[in-house]
Design a protein around this motif. Structure first.
Motif, PDB file in Angstrom:
ATOM      1  N   PRO A   1      -4.594   0.610   6.921  1.00  0.00           N
ATOM      2  CA  PRO A   1      -4.197   0.737   8.340  1.00  0.00           C
ATOM      3  C   PRO A   1      -2.857   0.060   8.611  1.00  0.00           C
ATOM      4  O   PRO A   1      -2.056   0.553   9.416  1.00  0.00           O
ATOM      5  N   ALA A   2      -2.595  -1.079   7.884  1.00  0.00           N
ATOM      6  CA  ALA A   2      -1.306  -1.782   8.109  1.00  0.00           C
ATOM      7  C   ALA A   2      -0.142  -0.889   7.701  1.00  0.00           C
ATOM      8  O   ALA A   2       0.904  -0.838   8.377  1.00  0.00           O
ATOM      9  N   ALA A   3      -0.327  -0.159   6.570  1.00  0.00           N
ATOM     10  CA  ALA A   3       0.742   0.754   6.120  1.00  0.00           C
ATOM     11  C   ALA A   3       0.936   1.855   7.154  1.00  0.00           C
ATOM     12  O   ALA A   3       2.070   2.264   7.445  1.00  0.00           O
ATOM     13  N   LEU A   4      -0.164   2.350   7.751  1.00  0.00           N
ATOM     14  CA  LEU A   4      -0.041   3.397   8.774  1.00  0.00           C
ATOM     15  C   LEU A   4       0.718   2.868   9.988  1.00  0.00           C
ATOM     16  O   LEU A   4       1.622   3.536  10.511  1.00  0.00           O
ATOM     17  N   ASP A   5       0.368   1.623  10.414  1.00  0.00           N
ATOM     18  CA  ASP A   5       1.046   1.039  11.598  1.00  0.00           C
ATOM     19  C   ASP A   5       2.542   0.880  11.346  1.00  0.00           C
ATOM     20  O   ASP A   5       3.384   1.322  12.145  1.00  0.00           O
ATOM     21  N   LEU A   6       2.821   0.213  10.195  1.00  0.00           N
ATOM     22  CA  LEU A   6       4.244  -0.064   9.888  1.00  0.00           C
ATOM     23  C   LEU A   6       5.022   1.248   9.708  1.00  0.00           C
ATOM     24  O   LEU A   6       6.132   1.429  10.234  1.00  0.00           O
ATOM     25  N   GLY A   7       4.381   2.193   8.968  1.00  0.00           N
ATOM     26  CA  GLY A   7       5.024   3.500   8.732  1.00  0.00           C
ATOM     27  C   GLY A   7       5.334   4.190  10.043  1.00  0.00           C
ATOM     28  O   GLY A   7       6.413   4.744  10.229  1.00  0.00           O
TER      29      GLY A   7
ATOM     30  N   ALA B   1       0.849  -1.212   0.000  1.00  0.00           N
ATOM     31  CA  ALA B   1       0.000   0.000   0.000  1.00  0.00           C
ATOM     32  C   ALA B   1       0.875   1.248   0.000  1.00  0.00           C
ATOM     33  O   ALA B   1       2.031   1.207   0.410  1.00  0.00           O
ATOM     34  N   GLU B   2       0.293   2.381  -0.489  1.00  0.00           N
ATOM     35  CA  GLU B   2       1.032   3.645  -0.547  1.00  0.00           C
ATOM     36  C   GLU B   2       0.873   4.389   0.759  1.00  0.00           C
ATOM     37  O   GLU B   2      -0.144   4.268   1.447  1.00  0.00           O
TER      38      GLU B   2
END
Ligand code: ADP
Length: 375
Positions: free
Chosen positions: A73-79, A33-34
């Motif tokens: 949401p996964a991209a937000l968590d990892l980011g 995801a972006e």
């Protein structure tokens, strides 16, 4: 410039844009995801605007740091986790650099301060040295004037100009004259050292036979040496013409000879040799080092390794005790060195305590004068 610990952290300043782009790549690869990263005021730093995507505020130490936007949401968590790590490392990096810089600044400030203190101490020492030289020059001048009168009047008495004198009176006068001459010699040496210390002594220039000068000086010491059964041997080789100041060269020869005789026990040996040779103890083969050497060796008391380094310093005497047997002022070698060097030569000594010393003074075969050297 605010340090890493002052005020809220500016993400764009702390983490290079390239590292933020790498973070986006890693998120893209991990969750497909972006992600977009903004600073705490909402200016886009990496990734592209995704209108309407959910946003998350990221804090660091309770202060707003960045905003992340992504539809995943996964991209937000990892980011968020990766950004935390990046900021932590960048912070540590900056802290180390700032600490290093502060330490360097402190060292520089300390060195500057130390430098200033040393400069002040050197200026003070130079001033004291100048005062000492002035004092020596003035004192010796003032002492010399009355002494020349004492000598003059004693000579007139001895010549009977003030009436006839008895043999015992003549003996006393001879002693007065002898001691007054000695004193005059010492005062003159002090005056000479004071003048040498204030600059290179002016020299006369004339072509001189070093052998002739040495031979006449040897003759002056023969009687003293004979009384103590010391043999002085003179040897001379090759051309010994030098260009220089006759009076000063005589003084050099006389100092070396007088020390050799003075510091050699009865029945000892003194050798004097005048010969061509290298200018300095380091042999030159390019011809620049051609010189006339004056070598004065003795079978005397020698000089210890510690003392050798100091014998050319003014007033230094190896044995300076009040019971010293040898007399002298400790100025002869100081003047000899100054005069040899003024001629462009060198002076050095090889010595073994208990066995003897060999002093070598050299004079350039081709004189190292400029044209201001005098007549
Ligand atoms: P001084 O008037 O005492 O002879 P110099 O400057 O000529 O002064 O010499 C300094 C000191 O070096 C002397 O006092 C002596 O201790 C030492 N020295 C000089 N020449 C010799 C020598 N040939 N043998 C041993 N010691 C020497």
């Amino acid at each position: 410039m605010p340090g890493p610990l002052d005020g809220p952290i500016e993400l764009a300043r702390l983490v290079p844009a390239g590292e933020l782009e790498e973070l986006l790549d890693a998120v893209r690869r991990a969750v497909g995801a972006e992600l977009a990263i903004y600073d705490r005021r909402g200016a886009l730093l990496a990734g592209s605007e995704a209108a309407g995507a959910p946003c998350r505020d990221v804090e660091h130490d309770g202060e707003p740091l960045a905003k992340l936007a992504s539809t995943s949401p996964a991209a937000l968590d990892l980011g968020e986790r990766m950004l935390g790590l990046l900021v932590h490392h960048a912070n540590a990096r900056e802290l180390a650099a700032t600490t290093h810089e502060a330490a360097m600044r402190l060292t520089f400030a300390e060195l500057t301060e130390q430098n200033l203190r040393l400069q002040r101490a050197v200026a003070r020492l130079e001033e004291l040295d100048r005062l000492k030289s002035n004092f020596l020059a003035t004192m010796s001048h003032e002492l010399r004037t009355p002494l020349t009168s004492v000598i003059g009047y004693a000579e007139m008495l001895a010549e009977g100009l003030a009436g006839p004198i008895a043999p015992e009176q003549r003996d006393y006068l001879a002693t007065i004259l002898n001691k007054a001459d000695q004193l005059l010699g010492m005062i003159t040496s002090v005056l000479d050292v004071a003048s040498v210390e204030s600059g290179v002594p002016p020299l006369e220039r004339a072509s001189l036979s070093l052998t002739d000068i040495v031979a006449s000086e040897v003759a002056m010491f023969t009687a003293t040496a004979r009384k103590r059964e010391i043999a002085i041997q003179l040897e001379t080789r090759g051309d010994t013409i030098v260009v220089g100041d006759r009076k000063k060269i005589r003084q050099i020869v006389s100092s070396l000879l007088s020390n050799a005789v003075k510091f050699t026990p009865d029945r000892g040996k003194v050798g004097v040799c005048v010969r061509p040779g290298p200018l300095s103890p380091v042999i030159h083969d390019n011809g620049d080092g051609r010189a006339i050497q004056l070598v004065v060796s003795d079978s005397g008391i020698g000089i210890s390794r510690d003392a050798v380094a100091k014998i050319f310093e003014p007033f230094f005497q190896v044995d300076s005790s009040s019971t010293r047997a040898f007399g002298g002022t400790g100025l002869g070698l100081t003047l000899a060195k100054a005069y040899v060097e003024a001629h462009g030569g060198r002076i050095w000594v090889d010595t073994t305590p208990g066995q003897g010393s060999t002093f070598v003074a050299t004079f350039p075969a081709r004189p190292a004068f400029d044209d201001q050297g005098g007549a």
